[in-house]
Design a protein around this motif. Structure first.
Motif, PDB file in Angstrom:
ATOM      1  N   GLY A 195       0.882  -1.182   0.032  1.00  0.00           N
ATOM      2  CA  GLY A 195       0.023  -0.096   0.028  1.00  0.00           C
ATOM      3  C   GLY A 195       0.839   1.321  -0.061  1.00  0.00           C
ATOM      4  N   SER A 196       2.067   1.438   0.501  1.00  0.00           N
ATOM      5  CA  SER A 196       2.999   2.368   0.315  1.00  0.00           C
ATOM      6  C   SER A 196       3.590   2.461  -0.929  1.00  0.00           C
ATOM      7  CB  SER A 196       3.910   2.214   1.451  1.00  0.00           C
ATOM      8  OG  SER A 196       4.672   1.174   1.293  1.00  0.00           O
ATOM      9  N   SER A 197       3.360   1.635  -1.827  1.00  0.00           N
ATOM     10  CA  SER A 197       4.175   1.710  -3.226  1.00  0.00           C
ATOM     11  C   SER A 197       2.885   1.890  -4.262  1.00  0.00           C
ATOM     12  CB  SER A 197       4.895   0.485  -3.504  1.00  0.00           C
ATOM     13  OG  SER A 197       5.972   0.260  -2.824  1.00  0.00           O
ATOM     14  N   PRO A 198       3.137   2.832  -5.208  1.00  0.00           N
ATOM     15  CA  PRO A 198       2.249   3.046  -6.373  1.00  0.00           C
ATOM     16  C   PRO A 198       2.048   1.782  -7.242  1.00  0.00           C
ATOM     17  CG  PRO A 198       4.035   4.185  -6.998  1.00  0.00           C
ATOM     18  CD  PRO A 198       4.376   3.781  -5.643  1.00  0.00           C
ATOM     19  N   MET A 199       1.091   1.182  -7.418  1.00  0.00           N
ATOM     20  CA  MET A 199       0.876  -0.049  -8.009  1.00  0.00           C
ATOM     21  C   MET A 199       0.339   0.084  -9.530  1.00  0.00           C
ATOM     22  SD  MET A 199       1.620  -2.241  -5.888  1.00  0.00           S
ATOM     23  CE  MET A 199       0.840  -4.082  -6.179  1.00  0.00           C
ATOM     24  N   CYS A 200       1.075  -0.404 -10.602  1.00  0.00           N
ATOM     25  CA  CYS A 200       0.776  -0.275 -12.014  1.00  0.00           C
ATOM     26  C   CYS A 200       0.161  -1.386 -12.496  1.00  0.00           C
ATOM     27  CB  CYS A 200       2.178   0.132 -12.543  1.00  0.00           C
ATOM     28  SG  CYS A 200       1.874   0.536 -14.503  1.00  0.00           S
ATOM     29  N   TYR A 201      -0.998  -1.072 -13.114  1.00  0.00           N
ATOM     30  CA  TYR A 201      -2.008  -2.046 -13.731  1.00  0.00           C
ATOM     31  C   TYR A 201      -2.288  -1.863 -15.112  1.00  0.00           C
ATOM     32  CZ  TYR A 201      -3.008  -3.010  -8.650  1.00  0.00           C
ATOM     33  OH  TYR A 201      -2.787  -3.322  -7.240  1.00  0.00           O
ATOM     34  N   GLN A 202      -2.766  -2.815 -15.911  1.00  0.00           N
ATOM     35  CA  GLN A 202      -3.612  -2.567 -17.228  1.00  0.00           C
ATOM     36  C   GLN A 202      -4.779  -1.620 -17.038  1.00  0.00           C
ATOM     37  OE1 GLN A 202      -3.702  -6.545 -18.449  1.00  0.00           O
ATOM     38  NE2 GLN A 202      -2.522  -5.994 -20.375  1.00  0.00           N
ATOM     39  N   ALA A 203      -4.916  -0.555 -17.646  1.00  0.00           N
ATOM     40  CA  ALA A 203      -6.216   0.262 -17.369  1.00  0.00           C
ATOM     41  C   ALA A 203      -7.331  -0.728 -17.336  1.00  0.00           C
ATOM     42  CB  ALA A 203      -6.381   0.960 -18.546  1.00  0.00           C
ATOM     43  N   GLY A 204      -8.041  -0.410 -16.354  1.00  0.00           N
ATOM     44  CA  GLY A 204      -9.366  -0.977 -15.824  1.00  0.00           C
ATOM     45  C   GLY A 204      -9.319  -2.587 -15.005  1.00  0.00           C
ATOM     46  N   GLU A 205      -7.729  -2.945 -14.891  1.00  0.00           N
ATOM     47  CA  GLU A 205      -7.620  -4.201 -14.085  1.00  0.00           C
ATOM     48  C   GLU A 205      -7.883  -3.730 -12.654  1.00  0.00           C
ATOM     49  OE1 GLU A 205      -4.040  -7.248 -13.206  1.00  0.00           O
ATOM     50  OE2 GLU A 205      -3.781  -5.957 -14.898  1.00  0.00           O
ATOM     51  N   PHE A 206      -7.550  -2.861 -12.089  1.00  0.00           N
ATOM     52  CA  PHE A 206      -7.925  -2.333 -10.657  1.00  0.00           C
ATOM     53  C   PHE A 206      -9.167  -1.662 -10.684  1.00  0.00           C
ATOM     54  CE2 PHE A 206      -7.957  -0.213  -6.841  1.00  0.00           C
ATOM     55  CZ  PHE A 206      -7.477  -0.883  -5.786  1.00  0.00           C
ATOM     56  N   ARG A 207     -10.238  -2.086 -10.200  1.00  0.00           N
ATOM     57  CA  ARG A 207     -11.416  -1.278 -10.027  1.00  0.00           C
ATOM     58  C   ARG A 207     -11.655  -0.009  -8.914  1.00  0.00           C
ATOM     59  NH1 ARG A 207     -16.647  -4.918 -11.386  1.00  0.00           N
ATOM     60  NH2 ARG A 207     -17.161  -3.033 -12.018  1.00  0.00           N
ATOM     61  N   THR A 208     -11.746   0.920  -9.575  1.00  0.00           N
ATOM     62  CA  THR A 208     -11.874   2.041  -8.416  1.00  0.00           C
ATOM     63  C   THR A 208     -13.164   2.355  -8.334  1.00  0.00           C
ATOM     64  OG1 THR A 208     -11.786   3.625 -10.440  1.00  0.00           O
ATOM     65  CG2 THR A 208      -9.635   3.015  -9.377  1.00  0.00           C
ATOM     66  N   GLY A 209     -13.363   2.942  -7.081  1.00  0.00           N
ATOM     67  CA  GLY A 209     -14.749   3.608  -6.535  1.00  0.00           C
ATOM     68  C   GLY A 209     -14.928   4.665  -5.981  1.00  0.00           C
TER      69      GLY A 209
END
Length: 119
Positions: free
Chosen positions: A39-53
């Motif tokens: 959680g203290s590092s920015p995580m890079c994902y394919q766009a849309g792979e991590f669901r924001t809310g």
């Protein structure tokens, strides 16, 4: 967010790595949560792979070139409250990245550096 300073910036090394990752994986996004573990590092994902809310805020749309779609940088609202007085600078350092972050196989990891806004 009423400041002229960008909320999130990329170092040249981060820009270069993101260009490489986008060539391999397509459109990208970042998320930095307030959770444990990575959680203290920015995580890079394919766009849309991590669901924001509703518990997340989009801090920036980061351009790594003039052609491709910008990379969204999201953060949990609770963590943003802690970091709201800073400019976040995404950098790259040697070492193993987060298990789900796309840079992990590259032998590097994204890292946040920060500066107080107004400095």
């Amino acid at each position: 967010m009423t400041t002229d300073a960008p909320r999130v910036e990329l170092t040249p090394a981060a820009t270069e790595l993101l260009q490489k990752l986008r060539a391999l994986h397509g459109p990208l996004m970042f998320h930095q949560s307030g959770g444990c573990c990575d959680g203290s590092s920015p995580m890079c994902y394919q766009a849309g792979e991590f669901r924001t809310g509703d518990s997340d805020v989009l801090l920036a749309s980061l351009a790594v070139d003039e052609v491709a779609e910008p990379i969204g940088f999201w953060m949990s609202k609770s963590q943003y409250e802690v970091w709201s007085h800073t400019r976040l600078i995404v950098d790259v350092v040697q070492g193993r990245g987060g298990g789900f972050s796309l840079e992990a196989p590259e032998g590097v990891r994204f890292l946040i550096r920060s500066r107080m806004l107004g400095t």
